[in-house]
Design an enzyme around this catalytic site. Structure first.
Site, PDB file in Angstrom:
ATOM      1  N   LYS A 121     -25.293  18.564 -17.133  1.00 19.21           N
ATOM      2  CA  LYS A 121     -25.359  19.067 -18.500  1.00 19.21           C
ATOM      3  C   LYS A 121     -26.679  18.602 -19.118  1.00 19.21           C
ATOM      4  CE  LYS A 121     -23.037  18.275 -22.964  1.00 19.21           C
ATOM      5  NZ  LYS A 121     -21.767  17.889 -23.598  1.00 19.21           N
ATOM      6  N   ARG A 158     -12.498  14.837 -29.014  1.00 15.90           N
ATOM      7  CA  ARG A 158     -12.903  14.284 -30.316  1.00 15.90           C
ATOM      8  C   ARG A 158     -11.754  14.305 -31.316  1.00 15.90           C
ATOM      9  NH1 ARG A 158     -18.369  17.884 -31.179  1.00 15.90           N
ATOM     10  NH2 ARG A 158     -19.092  17.779 -29.012  1.00 15.90           N
ATOM     11  N   GLU A 160     -14.062  24.177 -22.442  1.00 15.01           N
ATOM     12  CA  GLU A 160     -14.268  22.729 -22.572  1.00 15.01           C
ATOM     13  C   GLU A 160     -13.602  22.254 -23.860  1.00 15.01           C
ATOM     14  OE1 GLU A 160     -17.815  19.600 -23.679  1.00 15.01           O
ATOM     15  OE2 GLU A 160     -18.373  21.364 -22.485  1.00 15.01           O
TER      16      GLU A 160
END
Length: 210
Positions: free
Chosen positions: A130, A46, A42
């Site tokens: 999640k 950011r 993943e």
């Protein structure tokens, strides 16, 4: 409808959550993690080089299943899919984000931390979610409580998950995998210690399979 995410969440018990600040780290970091037995990667959106990192890893790291994390908006969905993401992960969900993800055809793992959020996404056909931020939102006891009335949903907890507590999470019937960033510490990346990162990945995989 949403079973495409099954291949991702069942491919490995631990998903490295990668924050890549230097594009030169992307491919060697991914290769080390895959070599250590963690093929599902993943890449969080950011950082400025995150999309390029997804492209390079997808092109140059055989065996990697590459996705985008911190997918917060429909625009993020478009950018992540254009970069070649095979899955999407979000910290939470909005109707607009879910609509965009479903329209893209790329599976998404939306973030939740309450029964109401779980039920809202169940109503849209989701079976895999999640759980974030896992430790701050009640951790193992919270997931145990949710499993009673909502046993049909499976979770990937992230946020505060570590080598010390991952087995407690993975022992739960409603946890299919966990996510964390401890396998890719910034200091080892800056040192180019890819062997050290591979070792951390192996340790995580071994602990998860105990």
């Amino acid at each position: 409808m949403h079973t495409a995410i099954e291949r991702v969440v069942q491919a490995a018990p631990v998903v490295p959550v990668m924050v890549i600040e230097d594009i030169a780290h992307a491919v060697p970091l991914a290769k080390a993690l895959v070599a250590g037995g963690l093929p599902v990667l993943e890449i969080t959106l950011r950082t400025e080089c995150a999309l390029e990192a997804i492209k390079q890893i997808k092109a140059q790291v055989p065996g990697a299943i590459v996705g985008a994390g911190t997918v917060n908006t429909p625009a993020d969905v478009d950018r992540a899919v254009a970069a070649g993401s095979e899955f999407l992960v979000s910290p939470g969900s909005t109707p607009e984000l879910i609509d965009a993800a479903l329209a893209s055809g790329v599976p998404i793992l939306p973030g939740v931390n309450s029964p109401s959020e779980v039920m809202a996404l169940m109503a849209r056909g989701f079976k895999y979610l999640k759980f974030f931020p896992a430790e701050a939102a009640g951790g193992v006891p919270m997931l145990k409580s949710i499993s009673g009335p909502l046993p049909q949903v499976k979770f990937c907890p992230t946020g505060g998950v570590s080598l010390k507590n991952l087995t407690a999470y993975l022992s739960l019937p409603n946890v299919v995998c966990v996510g964390g960033s401890w396998m890719a510490p910034v200091d080892l990346m800056k040192q180019g210690d890819w062997a050290g990162i591979e070792t951390l990945a192996r340790e995580a995989r071994a602990a998860a399979e105990q």
